[in-house]
Design an enzyme around this catalytic site. Sequence first.
Site, PDB file in Angstrom:
ATOM      1  N   SER A  92      -9.301  -9.401   5.583  1.00  0.00           N
ATOM      2  CA  SER A  92      -8.043 -10.135   5.733  1.00  0.00           C
ATOM      3  C   SER A  92      -7.953 -10.701   7.137  1.00  0.00           C
ATOM      4  CB  SER A  92      -6.836  -9.225   5.459  1.00  0.00           C
ATOM      5  OG  SER A  92      -5.623  -9.943   5.603  1.00  0.00           O
ATOM      6  N   TYR A 105       2.799  -1.567   6.170  1.00  0.00           N
ATOM      7  CA  TYR A 105       4.074  -2.120   5.728  1.00  0.00           C
ATOM      8  C   TYR A 105       5.126  -1.015   5.689  1.00  0.00           C
ATOM      9  CZ  TYR A 105       1.239  -6.093   4.028  1.00  0.00           C
ATOM     10  OH  TYR A 105       0.374  -7.152   3.903  1.00  0.00           O
ATOM     11  N   GLY A 155       6.149 -12.928  -1.960  1.00  0.00           N
ATOM     12  CA  GLY A 155       7.100 -11.847  -1.779  1.00  0.00           C
ATOM     13  C   GLY A 155       8.376 -12.160  -2.541  1.00  0.00           C
ATOM     14  N   GLN A 172      -8.363 -12.375   2.544  1.00  0.00           N
ATOM     15  CA  GLN A 172      -6.928 -12.648   2.443  1.00  0.00           C
ATOM     16  C   GLN A 172      -6.449 -13.354   3.710  1.00  0.00           C
ATOM     17  OE1 GLN A 172      -2.737 -10.191   1.918  1.00  0.00           O
ATOM     18  NE2 GLN A 172      -4.520  -9.416   0.858  1.00  0.00           N
ATOM     19  N   TRP A 219      -1.922 -15.163   1.598  1.00  0.00           N
ATOM     20  CA  TRP A 219      -0.595 -14.656   1.926  1.00  0.00           C
ATOM     21  C   TRP A 219       0.236 -15.754   2.619  1.00  0.00           C
ATOM     22  CZ3 TRP A 219       1.206 -14.071   7.039  1.00  0.00           C
ATOM     23  CH2 TRP A 219       0.236 -14.061   8.056  1.00  0.00           C
ATOM     24  N   SER A 220       1.546 -15.594   2.558  1.00  0.00           N
ATOM     25  CA  SER A 220       2.520 -16.564   3.070  1.00  0.00           C
ATOM     26  C   SER A 220       2.291 -17.959   2.516  1.00  0.00           C
ATOM     27  CB  SER A 220       2.512 -16.604   4.606  1.00  0.00           C
ATOM     28  OG  SER A 220       3.682 -17.241   5.097  1.00  0.00           O
ATOM     29  N   ARG A 238      14.567 -14.985   6.500  1.00  0.00           N
ATOM     30  CA  ARG A 238      13.488 -14.419   7.299  1.00  0.00           C
ATOM     31  C   ARG A 238      13.231 -15.206   8.577  1.00  0.00           C
ATOM     32  NH1 ARG A 238       8.012 -13.208   4.175  1.00  0.00           N
ATOM     33  NH2 ARG A 238       9.527 -12.079   2.914  1.00  0.00           N
ATOM     34  N   ALA A 251       5.044 -20.383   3.351  1.00  0.00           N
ATOM     35  CA  ALA A 251       5.371 -20.535   4.772  1.00  0.00           C
ATOM     36  C   ALA A 251       6.662 -19.802   5.119  1.00  0.00           C
ATOM     37  CB  ALA A 251       5.463 -22.013   5.159  1.00  0.00           C
TER      38      ALA A 251
END
Length: 314
Positions: free
Chosen positions: A152, A55, A282, A178, A207-208, A228, A211
């Site tokens: 992940s 990241y 996030g 993940q 994660w996400s 985004r 969406a």
Amino acid sequence: MEYRNLGRSGLKVSEVALGGWETYGINQDASAMVREIVTAAYEGGVNFFDQADIYAKGRSEELMGAALREFPRHTLVISSKVYWPMSDDVNDRGLSRKHILHSIDGSLRRLGTDHLDIYFAHRYDPDVPMEEIVMAFDQVIRDGKALYWGTSMWPAARIAQAVEFARANGLHAPVTEQPEYSMIRRDRVEGEILPYTEGAGVGLVVWSPLAMGLLTGKYDAGKPEGARLTEKENWGKNFLTEENIQKVRDLKPIADDLGITRAQLALAWILRQKGVSSVITGATKVQQIEDTVKAAGVRLSSDVIEQIESILKR
């Protein structure tokens, strides 16, 4: 905030976590913003903070690590990941023993801590024998540099292979996976991953879950500048279909009736799964994390789930 065991382990993680993907480190002057968001998350009961070396090429770890150092270490669950190339060097990538053992030191240095609570294999590496991968993560744990390890975006068959090899040889097995999972992206997790991980005691940290922000409703009227999915053409093409946008619009009356936001509804829908330990969200604004943490503890009735499914499965 509510807390769940990470799979079958004794580690407790907050139902809502804060991650640094696509968020921290892109703007080099983001330290004040990150500190405010991390502080709001912590004050909201979040104890799980997720990172990866890739990241912003380590900058995200540095920024979040600096903010987290303001809190007692024993109250935090900090994770990072290894796999993606960090330089042009042929060995500075993948899941070789060399890369894993070198990379953990870099993540610890950038995060400013002497150990991670969870260290993830960020993808499966077909070029490295499973024995080498599992033994390298086992050594990371035995060296005290991480307490648990996980995978992940691994195929279920490879997670099973890692778990079975570890358990057969007295090694530390992965306790978490993940994956990407949301109302919009559900088939892989529900059809492949959960059927294995739930029975094996491997907890999912997702994660996400929103969406890429679509499920918050921010795209109801189009593509706002700077958002985004507006900026990322490939992601936007996959998510921003009229069918998906209409589903999100149709979820609003359900959320309104419950007195919650659509973001909270989307997270609660994921957390209904017993095999899910946490959802990783996030945030680029304090208000976003203040909203999402309120999804913890929200339980949806069978009638509400049925209403949601009637929309999602159209």
